[in-house]
Design an enzyme around this catalytic site. Sequence first.
Site, mmCIF file in Angstrom:
data_model
loop_
_atom_site.group_PDB
_atom_site.id
_atom_site.type_symbol
_atom_site.label_atom_id
_atom_site.label_comp_id
_atom_site.label_asym_id
_atom_site.label_seq_id
_atom_site.Cartn_x
_atom_site.Cartn_y
_atom_site.Cartn_z
ATOM 1 C CD GLU A 455 -1.926 1.056 3.193
ATOM 2 O OE1 GLU A 455 -1.708 0.026 3.625
ATOM 3 O OE2 GLU A 455 -2.718 2.162 3.770
ATOM 4 C CG ASP A 528 0.537 1.428 6.573
ATOM 5 O OD1 ASP A 528 1.632 0.804 6.523
ATOM 6 O OD2 ASP A 528 -0.030 2.579 6.380
ATOM 7 C CG ASP A 530 -3.524 2.233 9.274
ATOM 8 O OD1 ASP A 530 -3.709 1.438 8.517
ATOM 9 O OD2 ASP A 530 -2.901 3.358 9.001
ATOM 10 C CG ASP A 532 -7.032 4.673 5.779
ATOM 11 O OD1 ASP A 532 -8.255 4.311 6.021
ATOM 12 O OD2 ASP A 532 -6.526 5.586 5.869
#
Length: 664
Positions: A455, A528, A530, A532
């Site tokens: 990403e 990641d 997180d 997102d």
Amino acid sequence: MTQEVPDRVRNGQADRANGDGAQAATARRPKKGAASDYNAESIQVLEGLDPVRRRPGMYIGSTDARGLHHLVWEVVDNSIDEAMAGYATHVEVRVQEDGSVRVVDDGRGVPVGRHPSGRDALEIVHTVLHAGSKFGGGGYKVSGGLHGVGVSVVNALSEWLKVETARDGAVWGQEYSRGNPTSAVKKLGPQGDRHGTTTTFMPDSTVFETIEFSFDTIAQRLRESAYLNKGLWIRLIDDRVDRERSFYFEGGLVSFVRHLNRNKETLHARPMYVEKREGATSIEVALQYNDSYAENIFTFANNINTVDGGSHLTGFRAALTRSLNDYARRAGILKDNDANLSGDDVREGLTAVISVKLVDPQFEGQTKAKLGNAEVAGQVASAVSEGVSQYLDENPGDGRRIIEKSLIAARAREAARKARDLVIRKGALEGMSLPGKLADCQERDPAKSELYLVEGDSAGGSAKQGRDRRFQAILPLRGKLLNVEKARLDKIVSSENIRPLVIALGAGIGDSLDLAKLRYHRIIIMTDADVDGAHIRTLLLTFFFRHMPQVIENGYLFIAQPPLFRISTGKQTHYAQSEQERDTIVKRLAVKNISVQRFKGLGEMNADQLWETTMNPESRTLLRAEVEDAAEADAVFTMLMGERVEPRKDFIKTEARKVQNLDV
Ligand code: 0RA
């Protein structure tokens, strides 16, 4: 009527392996008349239980958690047979405090009484392989089907087992240890109002890798059984944790289809329902369209999930396509010059459950999960044609919506084909040119090649620097990908983000996917840690699930596990994937000049850190993406990607991955 069958004793094991044992035994003799003639004399003697303990895997598949739960299915299926035969209405399954399982039904009770061999029928059913009602003929039997091996197999693999049968004026019982009787068949008391069978068993810990039963696994299976046998009460109690669920569906398959569509927008409020008996075959079908593009059909024969389809599915598909085309012409939606809708067109957004019950089901194929009985195709087709045509005539509004959706599907399929051709042509035109963003590896053997889907460009940069270029390729994906659930295949294929991925993978997409051309056998999603990242990961999983499911099925899709924290003492460095792990490490180090760094994203890690923590096969952890249960996965993806936002948010917060842990 009963006889010893000595040659079956010798051949029994080989016959069992191909699943033909039951039929072969039945074919030997003239069939007895009605099932109700059944009594102690009808039990056939085949063979002892030694082979079961020697090779448990041959009888229950494996000795892991899956095999362990087979014991429960075996006992419960016998009770469900009794319900299908019309004698039992309640089945109770209890996981007891000591870890044993008790199954109670209110059927006729396992026969007791002297068998011509001199032993008691109850004892024979529990100590002799292949002895039992399934050779008696008559009635629909789960336990004579795919995995029905008889309660004697459960007995052989149990440290102890106790059976009680309430019938013929008394409650009778017997106990066993590892398949051997430890008591005679005894009269335990008067029958009272009770009739039926109670079986309690403790799995043998020297046989199974684990003997811990899972409430959720059992609940899911019992729920399915309740859908398939409407009007049957099934209760599950877990005394270990004081949990309880009851399953009862008056609506049967209609409830099942509603359940499968629970997170979707449907095209018509009430599922269509067909119920018919054709000769000795009973047919039940429920179907309902939703606004997605996925086809979701579950088929069962005698309650066995025929994952490879077979004659009932063939009959259903033919009838659905024909009825919808006939209706579309009758209603003037399709004109004389218009081409027919294809089967694929009319199955977009279709959720259906097909359940047939027949006396002598033939299961075929490698996994014995395909119904073979040819006559069933015509029987199902005729029932479905009749039911669907009638529904459409009576509900023309629903009919029109369904046909219009099929027409859109037909147009989209054509557009997708063109888009695909374009992708393929484009790839060819550019001289097999791979996407510019792809940093490919040197290795050409797919089995040794890895592709990291990363990403963002900055993380892509670190990954390119950190990788071992000999076998690791990097493809950075920018920004949010398309919402793959709502987008059509043609849009997905031509999207700026997905096209490079499809080309890099090299195997095509959708119907034209050719796994032999796949360029990497480890496709690793690296995002990641997180929300997102979770979202992008879910989008990618959905994309593969919908459009390249074979990649998941073959175990080629993985998820990288980048750390969240770096903990260093100056001398040593550790990485942690959760706050909990961080705390444990900090505590263990027990020096207080510790520095803890939280990585906000992959981009914050330098190339060495990324290599060491996430990419180095020696030290990384990968999760392999698995589609454990197509129905559940479908529901999760739909919930995540569909119109409804709230459940998606909740889900992402709690459990962003539908994957199974695996260290590679
Ligand atoms: C054989 C014959 C009969 C019933 C059963 C088996 C039977 C087995 C199990 C196992 C669990 N629950 C069960 N309930 C019934 C019928 C005997 C008769 O004619 O009464």
